[in-house]
Design an enzyme around this catalytic site. Sequence first.
Site, PDB file in Angstrom:
ATOM      1  N   SER A   1       0.927  -1.227   0.132  1.00  0.00           N
ATOM      2  CA  SER A   1       0.115  -0.173  -0.141  1.00  0.00           C
ATOM      3  C   SER A   1       0.753   1.087   0.034  1.00  0.00           C
ATOM      4  O   SER A   1       1.516   1.361   1.106  1.00  0.00           O
ATOM      5  CB  SER A   1      -0.721   0.042   1.088  1.00  0.00           C
ATOM      6  OG  SER A   1      -1.559  -1.011   1.390  1.00  0.00           O
TER       7      SER A   1
ATOM      8  N   LYS B   1      -7.253   1.577  -2.298  1.00  0.00           N
ATOM      9  CA  LYS B   1      -6.784   1.219  -1.206  1.00  0.00           C
ATOM     10  C   LYS B   1      -6.980   2.445  -0.076  1.00  0.00           C
ATOM     11  O   LYS B   1      -7.319   2.329   1.134  1.00  0.00           O
ATOM     12  CB  LYS B   1      -5.503   0.590  -1.072  1.00  0.00           C
ATOM     13  CG  LYS B   1      -4.659   0.358   0.055  1.00  0.00           C
ATOM     14  CD  LYS B   1      -5.432  -0.925   0.627  1.00  0.00           C
ATOM     15  CE  LYS B   1      -4.598  -1.034   2.111  1.00  0.00           C
ATOM     16  NZ  LYS B   1      -5.323  -2.389   2.914  1.00  0.00           N
TER      17      LYS B   1
ATOM     18  N   LYS C   1       0.944   5.412   8.287  1.00  0.00           N
ATOM     19  CA  LYS C   1       1.487   5.602   6.970  1.00  0.00           C
ATOM     20  C   LYS C   1       0.430   5.775   5.874  1.00  0.00           C
ATOM     21  O   LYS C   1       0.453   6.680   4.886  1.00  0.00           O
ATOM     22  CB  LYS C   1       2.306   4.468   6.677  1.00  0.00           C
ATOM     23  CG  LYS C   1       3.240   4.192   5.341  1.00  0.00           C
ATOM     24  CD  LYS C   1       2.369   3.361   4.332  1.00  0.00           C
ATOM     25  CE  LYS C   1       2.202   1.925   4.945  1.00  0.00           C
ATOM     26  NZ  LYS C   1       1.336   1.052   3.786  1.00  0.00           N
TER      27      LYS C   1
HETATM   28  P1  NAD Z   1       5.713  -6.250   7.146  1.00  0.00           P
HETATM   29  O1  NAD Z   1       6.409  -5.112   7.946  1.00  0.00           O
HETATM   30  O2  NAD Z   1       5.338  -7.269   7.974  1.00  0.00           O
HETATM   31  O3  NAD Z   1       6.464  -6.758   5.912  1.00  0.00           O
HETATM   32  C1  NAD Z   1       7.260  -6.185   5.058  1.00  0.00           C
HETATM   33  C2  NAD Z   1       8.303  -7.034   4.753  1.00  0.00           C
HETATM   34  O4  NAD Z   1       9.449  -6.255   3.855  1.00  0.00           O
HETATM   35  C3  NAD Z   1       9.363  -7.475   5.866  1.00  0.00           C
HETATM   36  O5  NAD Z   1       9.701  -8.693   5.826  1.00  0.00           O
HETATM   37  C4  NAD Z   1      10.547  -6.644   5.503  1.00  0.00           C
HETATM   38  O6  NAD Z   1      11.754  -7.348   6.004  1.00  0.00           O
HETATM   39  C5  NAD Z   1      10.670  -6.376   4.285  1.00  0.00           C
HETATM   40  N1  NAD Z   1      11.500  -5.397   3.681  1.00  0.00           N
HETATM   41  C6  NAD Z   1      11.450  -4.025   4.062  1.00  0.00           C
HETATM   42  N2  NAD Z   1      12.405  -3.448   3.078  1.00  0.00           N
HETATM   43  C7  NAD Z   1      12.921  -4.405   2.583  1.00  0.00           C
HETATM   44  C8  NAD Z   1      13.808  -4.121   1.445  1.00  0.00           C
HETATM   45  N3  NAD Z   1      14.604  -3.074   1.091  1.00  0.00           N
HETATM   46  N4  NAD Z   1      14.227  -5.342   0.583  1.00  0.00           N
HETATM   47  C9  NAD Z   1      13.530  -6.548   0.928  1.00  0.00           C
HETATM   48  N5  NAD Z   1      12.622  -6.401   1.626  1.00  0.00           N
HETATM   49  C10 NAD Z   1      12.313  -5.565   2.636  1.00  0.00           C
HETATM   50  O7  NAD Z   1       4.546  -5.635   6.652  1.00  0.00           O
HETATM   51  P2  NAD Z   1       2.973  -6.110   6.029  1.00  0.00           P
HETATM   52  O8  NAD Z   1       2.082  -6.220   7.410  1.00  0.00           O
HETATM   53  O9  NAD Z   1       3.380  -7.602   5.490  1.00  0.00           O
HETATM   54  O10 NAD Z   1       2.774  -5.256   4.889  1.00  0.00           O
HETATM   55  C11 NAD Z   1       2.949  -5.082   3.905  1.00  0.00           C
HETATM   56  C12 NAD Z   1       2.318  -4.128   2.997  1.00  0.00           C
HETATM   57  O11 NAD Z   1       0.925  -4.485   3.013  1.00  0.00           O
HETATM   58  C13 NAD Z   1       2.149  -2.782   3.580  1.00  0.00           C
HETATM   59  O12 NAD Z   1       2.320  -1.866   2.534  1.00  0.00           O
HETATM   60  C14 NAD Z   1       0.863  -2.610   4.262  1.00  0.00           C
HETATM   61  O13 NAD Z   1       0.311  -1.358   4.480  1.00  0.00           O
HETATM   62  C15 NAD Z   1       0.069  -3.521   3.373  1.00  0.00           C
HETATM   63  N6  NAD Z   1      -1.075  -4.310   4.214  1.00  0.00           N
HETATM   64  C16 NAD Z   1      -1.052  -4.838   5.261  1.00  0.00           C
HETATM   65  C17 NAD Z   1      -2.140  -5.532   5.913  1.00  0.00           C
HETATM   66  C18 NAD Z   1      -1.831  -6.215   7.340  1.00  0.00           C
HETATM   67  O14 NAD Z   1      -2.989  -6.271   7.951  1.00  0.00           O
HETATM   68  N7  NAD Z   1      -0.783  -6.276   7.917  1.00  0.00           N
HETATM   69  C19 NAD Z   1      -3.078  -5.529   5.384  1.00  0.00           C
HETATM   70  C20 NAD Z   1      -3.408  -5.213   3.938  1.00  0.00           C
HETATM   71  C21 NAD Z   1      -2.353  -4.357   3.522  1.00  0.00           C
END
Ligand code: NAD
Length: 294
Positions: free
Chosen positions: A95, A170, A238
């Site tokens: 997102s 979104k 965010k």
């Molecule tokens: P998270 O922080 O659990 O996962 C993000 C991952 O990206 C981590 O494993 C991190 O190590 C990795 N990462 C960060 N920088 C990196 C890089 N430079 N290279 C490689 N890997 C890297 O976040 P999440 O909850 O999985 O969310 C991911 C996205 O989905 C976000 O944009 C969030 O807003 C969206 N989202 C989350 C949810 C939820 O319920 N968690 C629901 C809908 C949407």
Amino acid sequence: MKIGFIGLGIMGKPMSKNLLKAGYEVVVYDVVKASVDDLVATGAKEAATPKEVAQQAEVIITMLPNSPHVKAVVLGENGVIEGAKKGAIVVDMSSIAPLVSREVAQKLLEKDIEMLDAPVSGGEPKAIDGTISVMVGGKKEVFDKCYPVLKAMAGSVVHTGDIGAGNITKLANQIIVALNIAAVSEALVLASKAGVEPELVYQAIRGGLAGSTVLDAKAPMMMDRNFDPGFRINLHIKDLNNVLETSHEVGVPLPLTSAVMEMMQSLKVDGMGQDDHSSLVRYYEKLAKVEVKR
Ligand code: NAD
């Protein structure tokens, strides 16, 4: 079809596992080695950089926290753009700000690489059981090519317009979720302080007009005092930043969203940024000096 998957966090890990279950070959990368090892144990192949992922895949999915991470992984040094073949497709499921989706897509197009912005809603439980909702922006023919891949991770996949439209959709979703959690918090705090059990209020109203997916997901967490994420306050901040930036740019005042944003900022200052967004109830509890519990 070989799929690249970069970003194996709360969402990316179960989503990539669902691709493996559906029979796709998946090559993965994350900065956290333990997450990569978990995927390799489930049958994925490991790559050392985003560039290496892109060299081996026709469709490269990213599931990262926010715009700067997507820019770094796709356009940065050893990024996807350095490894992707002509005709490859980047599907960014993070997102992020819609304007950044457009900017990244433009840079990729200069190298004949296509892009979709395809953020999701549904949270970790739906990512695990493969029923998330995906909202997609980009060219229709590129969407059609990627539809089976997206459907392997999702309950619904809807094309909402050109590149950037996925993230605009979104933002609309995140406004509704944030305001809905605030409304549930406000109502359950009132019931608790007025001496009516919140569990009974929840059971009485969930089948009526006040019922919602948010009510069913978040009211039990509030009453159980379970604030494990789920979806972190910091991530919702965010998203609301992206909402307010975009809305001000296009000339739409958002009075309710701004109010909930400040509540979330207050929780962050109180050290709850890593907790689930159902923590909004604790903002109201502090004001009213009461706790919502079973
Ligand atoms: P998270 O922080 O659990 O996962 C993000 C991952 O990206 C981590 O494993 C991190 O190590 C990795 N990462 C960060 N920088 C990196 C890089 N430079 N290279 C490689 N890997 C890297 O976040 P999440 O909850 O999985 O969310 C991911 C996205 O989905 C976000 O944009 C969030 O807003 C969206 N989202 C989350 C949810 C939820 O319920 N968690 C629901 C809908 C949407």
